[in-house]
Design a protein around this motif. Sequence first.
Motif, PDB file in Angstrom:
ATOM      1  N   MET A 149      21.570  -6.576  46.064  1.00 44.56           N
ATOM      2  CA  MET A 149      22.132  -7.425  45.021  1.00 44.56           C
ATOM      3  C   MET A 149      23.242  -6.654  44.307  1.00 44.56           C
ATOM      4  N   SER A 150      24.446  -7.152  44.375  1.00 43.80           N
ATOM      5  CA  SER A 150      25.557  -6.461  43.726  1.00 43.80           C
ATOM      6  C   SER A 150      25.740  -6.981  42.309  1.00 43.80           C
ATOM      7  N   ASP A 151      26.542  -6.265  41.544  1.00 42.09           N
ATOM      8  CA  ASP A 151      26.854  -6.671  40.177  1.00 42.09           C
ATOM      9  C   ASP A 151      28.093  -7.563  40.195  1.00 42.09           C
ATOM     10  N   ILE A 152      28.327  -8.229  39.072  1.00 46.18           N
ATOM     11  CA  ILE A 152      29.582  -8.949  38.879  1.00 46.18           C
ATOM     12  C   ILE A 152      30.553  -7.990  38.185  1.00 46.18           C
ATOM     13  N   SER A 153      31.667  -7.750  38.820  1.00 42.24           N
ATOM     14  CA  SER A 153      32.671  -6.862  38.219  1.00 42.24           C
ATOM     15  C   SER A 153      33.928  -7.610  37.812  1.00 42.24           C
ATOM     16  N   GLY A 154      34.070  -8.819  38.271  1.00 38.75           N
ATOM     17  CA  GLY A 154      35.251  -9.601  37.915  1.00 38.75           C
ATOM     18  C   GLY A 154      34.884 -11.072  37.788  1.00 38.75           C
ATOM     19  N   VAL A 155      35.626 -11.759  36.957  1.00 35.93           N
ATOM     20  CA  VAL A 155      35.335 -13.176  36.711  1.00 35.93           C
ATOM     21  C   VAL A 155      36.653 -13.944  36.620  1.00 35.93           C
ATOM     22  N   ALA A 156      36.682 -15.110  37.233  1.00 35.12           N
ATOM     23  CA  ALA A 156      37.834 -16.012  37.083  1.00 35.12           C
ATOM     24  C   ALA A 156      37.358 -17.294  36.420  1.00 35.12           C
ATOM     25  N   ILE A 157      37.989 -17.638  35.327  1.00 32.94           N
ATOM     26  CA  ILE A 157      37.625 -18.849  34.587  1.00 32.94           C
ATOM     27  C   ILE A 157      38.878 -19.693  34.413  1.00 32.94           C
ATOM     28  N   GLU A 158      38.746 -20.969  34.693  1.00 34.40           N
ATOM     29  CA  GLU A 158      39.859 -21.880  34.445  1.00 34.40           C
ATOM     30  C   GLU A 158      39.386 -22.961  33.491  1.00 34.40           C
ATOM     31  N   GLY A 159      39.997 -22.987  32.326  1.00 36.59           N
ATOM     32  CA  GLY A 159      39.615 -23.968  31.315  1.00 36.59           C
ATOM     33  C   GLY A 159      40.711 -24.990  31.114  1.00 36.59           C
ATOM     34  N   THR A 160      40.300 -26.226  30.905  1.00 34.66           N
ATOM     35  CA  THR A 160      41.254 -27.293  30.590  1.00 34.66           C
ATOM     36  C   THR A 160      40.960 -27.801  29.182  1.00 34.66           C
TER      37      THR A 160
ATOM     38  N   MET B 245      37.366 -15.372  24.445  1.00 37.76           N
ATOM     39  CA  MET B 245      36.484 -15.603  25.584  1.00 37.76           C
ATOM     40  C   MET B 245      36.632 -14.474  26.603  1.00 37.76           C
ATOM     41  N   GLN B 246      37.862 -14.061  26.800  1.00 39.14           N
ATOM     42  CA  GLN B 246      38.093 -12.941  27.715  1.00 39.14           C
ATOM     43  C   GLN B 246      37.422 -11.675  27.216  1.00 39.14           C
ATOM     44  N   ALA B 247      37.524 -11.431  25.910  1.00 42.68           N
ATOM     45  CA  ALA B 247      36.894 -10.245  25.328  1.00 42.68           C
ATOM     46  C   ALA B 247      35.372 -10.338  25.420  1.00 42.68           C
ATOM     47  N   ASP B 248      34.834 -11.556  25.238  1.00 45.62           N
ATOM     48  CA  ASP B 248      33.378 -11.749  25.350  1.00 45.62           C
ATOM     49  C   ASP B 248      32.896 -11.379  26.754  1.00 45.62           C
ATOM     50  N   ILE B 249      33.611 -11.906  27.751  1.00 45.49           N
ATOM     51  CA  ILE B 249      33.216 -11.644  29.143  1.00 45.49           C
ATOM     52  C   ILE B 249      33.334 -10.157  29.449  1.00 45.49           C
ATOM     53  N   PHE B 250      34.444  -9.605  29.034  1.00 47.60           N
ATOM     54  CA  PHE B 250      34.681  -8.185  29.307  1.00 47.60           C
ATOM     55  C   PHE B 250      33.616  -7.324  28.646  1.00 47.60           C
ATOM     56  N   GLN B 251      33.291  -7.659  27.393  1.00 50.13           N
ATOM     57  CA  GLN B 251      32.295  -6.879  26.663  1.00 50.13           C
ATOM     58  C   GLN B 251      30.938  -6.976  27.350  1.00 50.13           C
ATOM     59  N   ALA B 252      30.615  -8.172  27.841  1.00 47.65           N
ATOM     60  CA  ALA B 252      29.338  -8.348  28.531  1.00 47.65           C
ATOM     61  C   ALA B 252      29.295  -7.512  29.807  1.00 47.65           C
ATOM     62  N   LEU B 253      30.409  -7.486  30.532  1.00 49.55           N
ATOM     63  CA  LEU B 253      30.454  -6.696  31.770  1.00 49.55           C
ATOM     64  C   LEU B 253      30.292  -5.213  31.477  1.00 49.55           C
ATOM     65  N   ASP B 263      22.496 -16.412  40.748  1.00 48.45           N
ATOM     66  CA  ASP B 263      22.614 -17.593  39.883  1.00 48.45           C
ATOM     67  C   ASP B 263      22.220 -17.255  38.454  1.00 48.45           C
ATOM     68  N   ALA B 264      21.306 -16.293  38.300  1.00 50.41           N
ATOM     69  CA  ALA B 264      20.957 -15.856  36.942  1.00 50.41           C
ATOM     70  C   ALA B 264      22.158 -15.188  36.272  1.00 50.41           C
ATOM     71  N   GLY B 265      22.921 -14.427  37.070  1.00 49.70           N
ATOM     72  CA  GLY B 265      24.149 -13.837  36.533  1.00 49.70           C
ATOM     73  C   GLY B 265      25.133 -14.918  36.125  1.00 49.70           C
ATOM     74  N   GLY B 266      25.205 -15.979  36.928  1.00 48.74           N
ATOM     75  CA  GLY B 266      26.060 -17.117  36.578  1.00 48.74           C
ATOM     76  C   GLY B 266      25.606 -17.773  35.286  1.00 48.74           C
ATOM     77  N   ASP B 267      24.285 -17.840  35.093  1.00 49.15           N
ATOM     78  CA  ASP B 267      23.756 -18.403  33.844  1.00 49.15           C
ATOM     79  C   ASP B 267      24.183 -17.556  32.646  1.00 49.15           C
ATOM     80  N   ALA B 268      24.218 -16.237  32.855  1.00 55.24           N
ATOM     81  CA  ALA B 268      24.643 -15.355  31.766  1.00 55.24           C
ATOM     82  C   ALA B 268      26.101 -15.637  31.391  1.00 55.24           C
ATOM     83  N   LEU B 269      26.941 -15.852  32.400  1.00 57.12           N
ATOM     84  CA  LEU B 269      28.344 -16.200  32.121  1.00 57.12           C
ATOM     85  C   LEU B 269      28.427 -17.539  31.389  1.00 57.12           C
ATOM     86  N   TYR B 270      27.593 -18.486  31.809  1.00 56.51           N
ATOM     87  CA  TYR B 270      27.562 -19.801  31.156  1.00 56.51           C
ATOM     88  C   TYR B 270      27.282 -19.635  29.664  1.00 56.51           C
ATOM     89  N   ASN B 271      26.289 -18.822  29.351  1.00 57.27           N
ATOM     90  CA  ASN B 271      25.905 -18.654  27.943  1.00 57.27           C
ATOM     91  C   ASN B 271      27.035 -18.035  27.121  1.00 57.27           C
TER      92      ASN B 271
END
Lengths: 182, 336
Positions: A149-160, B245-253, B263-271
């Motif tokens: 299980m790897s970690d998440i190191s990057g995220v892409a978000i697109e908001g409208t 929002m970018q700072a929130d995500i970065f801080q969490a990482l 999917d649990a990691g995805g839930d964390a991003l959702y929150n």
Amino acid sequence: MKSTDWTLIENGLQAWAVAAASLNTNKVIWANENGTRPAPDYVSLNVISFLKVGSRDDIRKVDDVYYVSGIRKFTLSVQSYGPGSLGVIQSIQDSLEIPELLNNLQDLDLSVVNIPSIINVSKTLDTQIEKQYSMDIIFSVAQNIEITMSDISGVAIEGTLKSNTTGNRTVDIDIESIEEEN
Amino acid sequence: MNVDQVVSIVISKAAGVVSRLGFGIPLIWGTNGAFTAGTCRSYSSIEAVLVDFADTTIEYKEALAMFSQNPKPPTIKIGKYTDIDGDYTALKLVDNDFYFVINCSRVKADILALAAVVETDKKLHFAVTMDADVPTGTAGNVALTLSAAKRDRTVLFYTPSEQYQDGAWIGKCAPQDPGSITWMFKQVSGILPDSLNDTVITNLTAAHCNFYSSTAGINMFANGVVASGEFIDIIHGTDWLQVNMQADIFQALVDSPKIPMTDAGGDALYNIINKRLKLAIGQGILTNDPAPIISIPKVANIADADKAVRFFRGVEFSATYAGAVHKVSIVGSLEI
């Protein structure tokens, strides 16, 4: 995810019972498999309970692989049937004291927790009494799970962001990589 | 030893965005100051500004207008250029922690040059024009040029009497939470309203230009828009959401032992996203009716190539601006 190979353990238990009871392989069966009953004397095996020991398993991580280790206890119900069933099940009980047979179980990470009592559970079958003896052996086993299980190191978000008056706007967040340097 | 010496963290693609720390800090961008061009200094009082700048300089006067407001910014920065856009780019390499850029030049070419370079940033450029072509609506004036270019990140202010109204306006609005205010109707201290006739106001409004005048006996800013015609609070609020929002995500990482690629990691991003959107609703940037929608992909649907580099792609959200009331139409019926 890779976990304990239960097929290997079941095959090992059956081989142990065959050797201990000095029966042919087809005389030691797993219960509840919808097969034909062998001719007596024969033995059936059944795992009737499974218990996790302790509240949490030990977890260690090497690179992206998590190794989860814990102890489980399970109860193996051994039933012997037929005129010679008492001798058969006693042989299996005695085998729990024989180092050679125990070593075969230990190779499967199994250890015997108790030396069980034998109970006579003979019953009427049609118009005759069928001899049947039972004993429950408790084993402990090391449960090992490997999870990659790897970690998440990057995220892409697109908001409208919508506006009825001034048009939509987008919020793009693209944290592509985080590098840590000492 | 400071934290930077222990851990150096690089966010590659997000580098163009101002930090949470710098969001809301004004930068006065001028030609004076006894320090190197392409750099800036921070000041927390007008007395501190006076050490570096004579009280006759435009930088001092803009700073004075800012610090004269209530509320006022706790910190401002003053930067120096010899090349207005080139040095601005150089400055960001050494200090990108500012949001409002106050252009000290009133020259059309300088305003257009800085507008062009700031347009690619998540910042707001404030410029003042005293060009007589602007109130008359003469073709090709700086306001019409910026408007035609649909500059989202330049706020142009017209005045026939220089009082550093832009500094006062930013001083008043910058310390307040984005979304909690509209930039229109704001009153500032120490600034006299310009006397503008209806034709001038019509021309300025048509060119998406701002002014400070008296309406019904109340001195106030109008129109609260950037050169494209968008409201300043929309741009400001959108940037606030993006930066935080970018700072929130970065801080969490950084802070979490790990956010797993599950999917649990995805839930964390959702929150994290949901929490920030709710804050934006509470602040008045977004509306809760309709409520924001957040879409997090299942890990099974993320491309193997992205998973291999631990990149969680495909997160989306949509939300609706709350907006603000600038005009009211009332129809009354009187009966005898």
